[in-house]
Design an enzyme around this catalytic site. Sequence first.
Site, PDB file in Angstrom:
ATOM      1  N   SER A 143       0.830  -1.197   0.000  1.00  0.00           N
ATOM      2  CA  SER A 143       0.000   0.000   0.000  1.00  0.00           C
ATOM      3  C   SER A 143       0.873   1.259   0.000  1.00  0.00           C
ATOM      4  CB  SER A 143      -0.974  -0.033   1.183  1.00  0.00           C
ATOM      5  OG  SER A 143      -2.132   0.731   0.871  1.00  0.00           O
ATOM      6  N   LYS A 195     -22.118  17.251   9.123  1.00  0.00           N
ATOM      7  CA  LYS A 195     -21.084  17.711  10.042  1.00  0.00           C
ATOM      8  C   LYS A 195     -20.571  16.593  10.944  1.00  0.00           C
ATOM      9  CE  LYS A 195     -18.439  20.798  11.913  1.00  0.00           C
ATOM     10  NZ  LYS A 195     -17.273  21.266  11.153  1.00  0.00           N
TER      11      LYS A 195
END
Length: 333
Positions: A143, A195
């Site tokens: 990765s 949010k």
Amino acid sequence: MAKDNEMSPLAKWTGLFILFAGFLGLSGCATIKLGPSYDKPFKEQVVAETDGAQAKVLLVEVKGTISDQPDKGLLGKAPSLLDSVLMQLKKAEDDEDIKTVLLKINTPGGGVTASDILYHELLAFKERTGKKLYVQMMDVAASGGYYIAMAADHVQAHPTSVTGSVGVISMTPDISGTMEKIGVGVNIYKTGESKDMGSPFRAASERDKALFQNLVEEMAQRFYGVVQKNRKLTDQQMDEVKSARIYTGEAAKHAGLVDSLGYLSSATQAACELSGESKCNVVTYRYQKNPNASLYSPNVSVAPQAPSMNLLEAPILNHALNLEPGLYYLYLP
């Protein structure tokens, strides 16, 4: 033979040292520093010498999770992996005898931004200095570890390396069901529907899932572009890479993800020849020289880690449990 109620000499001296250190700390008379000082200049050490060599290969270790967060040790903090590598590159930049930097990579990856910064800085270092970059993969270079390897002029894997895992992961806990069962709630006051997206105190909505997936896909496309640009793979090869599968060194060579297979001992000479030299000494940077150092010794050492008594922090779980909110180029076995 000592009696059962007598203290051993080691215990006596340890007790006296603790009392003395505590006295000095309380009195404010002195500051005791144990272990390496991370604000001191590096010391260069030759770990493999070749007769008649004038040029150098700098061996830089990239080990652990890629992050810009300082490493926490028993006796204080040490530079983050990102900072440690960049400090070594900065010193190497002024040494004309260093022709190639050999990155010894052993990492499952890390943060998307930290990995991208390191990749960018490696490219910038090469452009500024004209020095070459050679990668030797060790146990794991997956990765984000593979991402930074894409900055190299040559990538070599150990035959048993684990690499690949080209993709992005983000994990958010959800304890809303447990809270409901035990009758506990959280009052949230917010502006904007999203949010508190990713909050563990409520289940993800379909909108949340779509937004998170879009973020993951966007970062993945960036990763794919870096691999495609540097490895020049076919569409068919990229389709397999995009599955985020892992490869052994042998399989990675067959898939076009690495240039060669070999050991660190052969990588040093190959890194030397990559710069057009035939003879090079291999050097590392250390805070304190180690007269017994070899190619496999750690170079810029970090502070010793404090022993953990938390059973949940078993090595196999460390990466998953210690993740902060965010997106990661990280292989999580």
